[in-house]
Design a protein around this motif. Structure first.
Motif, mmCIF file in Angstrom:
data_model
loop_
_atom_site.group_PDB
_atom_site.id
_atom_site.type_symbol
_atom_site.label_atom_id
_atom_site.label_comp_id
_atom_site.label_asym_id
_atom_site.label_seq_id
_atom_site.Cartn_x
_atom_site.Cartn_y
_atom_site.Cartn_z
ATOM 1 N N SER A 64 0.830 -1.198 0.000
ATOM 2 C CA SER A 64 0.000 0.000 0.000
ATOM 3 C C SER A 64 0.867 1.251 0.000
ATOM 4 C CB SER A 64 -0.901 0.007 1.239
ATOM 5 O OG SER A 64 -0.131 0.269 2.408
ATOM 6 N N SER A 65 0.228 2.398 -0.193
ATOM 7 C CA SER A 65 0.955 3.670 -0.160
ATOM 8 C C SER A 65 1.491 3.980 1.231
ATOM 9 C CB SER A 65 0.040 4.807 -0.635
ATOM 10 O OG SER A 65 -1.122 4.880 0.177
ATOM 11 N N PRO A 111 -7.180 3.241 -2.549
ATOM 12 C CA PRO A 111 -7.021 4.155 -1.411
ATOM 13 C C PRO A 111 -8.074 3.975 -0.336
ATOM 14 C CG PRO A 111 -6.767 5.337 -3.489
ATOM 15 C CD PRO A 111 -7.244 3.960 -3.827
ATOM 16 N N ASP A 112 -9.269 3.509 -0.710
ATOM 17 C CA ASP A 112 -10.352 3.361 0.254
ATOM 18 C C ASP A 112 -10.938 1.951 0.260
ATOM 19 O OD1 ASP A 112 -11.432 3.486 -2.244
ATOM 20 O OD2 ASP A 112 -12.944 5.009 -1.785
ATOM 21 N N PRO A 408 -11.054 7.571 -5.376
ATOM 22 C CA PRO A 408 -11.880 7.090 -4.263
ATOM 23 C C PRO A 408 -13.357 7.196 -4.603
ATOM 24 C CG PRO A 408 -11.034 9.292 -3.778
ATOM 25 C CD PRO A 408 -10.375 8.839 -5.067
#
Length: 409
Positions: A64-65, A111-112, A408
């Motif tokens: 992940s980021s 991201p979500d 997102p």
């Protein structure tokens, strides 16, 4: 140049990192247990930092980021996603909503939440009547934001035959127990680019499949490709994809724009790299003996520029440095091909192992990839840092998470 070799617990399935300095996260079979995953963090300078075991067959890691690693495995509650910190601690496990009979074909970290392809049965098992594959966007808790069935009702293709050969391609034999199987594409089954997703599924009996481009916000289907032997794919730009076809006489790459329109097609297929200018190049991949594969440049006018010929067949997905030089392993050699299409052999040994990973290009010109159960780390190669662009290496980034600019919900 120096080579360090590290033995992993078993056959390596994927490598990824959050940073050009490492550590490199490696998933492999855990020894002789094919239903167990070994996750290791490897410092490119010092070796294995930590190693943990998880249930389930290994898959490539998704980083992940935030620098955490996501794995997937199957237990009594079905498939789940597990997040592991950079120091090896289990942070959480998410059970995405799915049916008991469904099998996870592919997933990408967003991201979500997550995006996943769910297949109607385990590989090599007949599909239950009335069931179909689907693509699902899950929230970070695993609930379903949207779910879209994936069509696979038209899988005929010229050249598909029961037995024999077609232009050197040997089709898979028809077997009753495979006749109703549905699989995620072997190469790049799920890509996310901006507000578009590309999902590839295949009829297991023939290798013929269909790719679907969807809106990632609503799950609406933008387009489906004609059926064909789809192989390597890549993100070409925000919302645009390259889809390759190879086999049964097909040998091409087509670019699709965000509206799902096929913009142009090149008479070549391979492991393509895309830089920040949108230039496309890479080693060809074809199942023809003897091979006529070359390193090719796919020009904007749909023509090809010939690079050097390539011996052998099995190839790591290459990486492109900031100077326009590609590096990859093929036919027992570590090769580079620069922007002027000049080839160099940096290292050679008698090695015909077929199981290999993509290439990671790290800081100080370090090149990392795996061959079967070994991790190779080349130092002082003289290469620049990894290039910018939508697809400078396999999976599109060092994190092994093929999502570019994912929006997102």
């Amino acid at each position: 140049m120096r080579l360090d070799r590290m033995v992993m617990p078993g056959q390596v399935w994927g490598i990824a990192t959050d940073d050009m300095g490492g550590p490199v996260f490696v998933t492999s079979v855990d020894g002789r247990d094919l239903n167990a995953t070994a996750l290791a963090a490897v410092d490119p300078s010092d070796g294995v930092v930590w190693q943990r075991s998880f249930p389930g067959r290994p898959r490539p890691p998704r980083v992940s980021s935030a620098g955490t690693v996501w794995l997937t495995h199957r237990g009594p509650e079905g498939h789940s996603f597990t997040e592991v910190s950079s120091d090896g601690r289990t942070l959480r496990t998410v059970v995405p909503e799915h049916q008991a009979h469904e099998h996870l074909g592919a997933f990408v970290v967003l991201p979500d939440g997550f995006c996943a392809i769910w297949l109607p049965a385990d590989p090599y098992h007949p599909v239950p009547p009335g069931q179909s594959p689907r693509i699902v966007r899950h929230t970070e808790t695993g609930t379903t934001a949207w779910s879209t069935p994936l069509p696979l009702d038209r899988v005929s293709f010229p050249g598909v035959v029961e037995t024999g050969e077609h232009n050197g391609w040997k089709p898979r034999p028809k077997r009753p127990w495979r006749r109703s199987t549905i699989e995620a594409d072997h190469w790049e089954p799920l890509l996310i680019s901006g507000d578009r997703a590309l999902a590839g599924i295949t009829d297991g009996s023939s290798g013929i499949g269909i790719c679907t481009i969807l809106d990632t916000t609503t799950g609406e289907i933008i387009t489906t490709t004609p059926p064909g032997p789809h192989q390597h794919k890549a993100i070409a730009a925000d919302g645009s994809f390259l889809i390759g076809r190879q086999g049964y006489g097909a040998f091409s790459t087509t670019r699709y724009d965000p509206q799902g329109i096929a913009q142009q097609t090149w008479p070549s297929h391979g492991m393509m790299l895309v830089d920040h200018h949108g230039a496309i190049r890479g080693p060809e991949s074809e199942n023809v003996v003897p091979s006529g594969s070359r390193y090719r440049v796919l020009n904007a006018d749909s023509s090809l520029t010939d690079g050097p010929p390539l011996s052998g067949y099995y190839t790591t997905y290459p990486a492109l440095d900031a100077d326009g030089t590609a590096v990859f392993w093929r036919d027992g050699k570590l090769l580079t091909i620069d922007s002027d299409l000049q080839a160099r052999t940096l290292f050679a040994q008698d090695d015909d192992r077929a199981v290999m990973s993509r290439v990671l290009l790290l800081e100080h010109g370090r090149v990392v990839f795996s061959l079967h159960g070994e991790l190779f780390i080349f130092r002082d190669t003289g290469l620049a840092k990894l290039a910018d662009g939508p697809w400078p290496c396999g999976d599109g980034n060092l994190r092994g998470n093929p999502a570019l600019g994912a929006r997102p919900l």
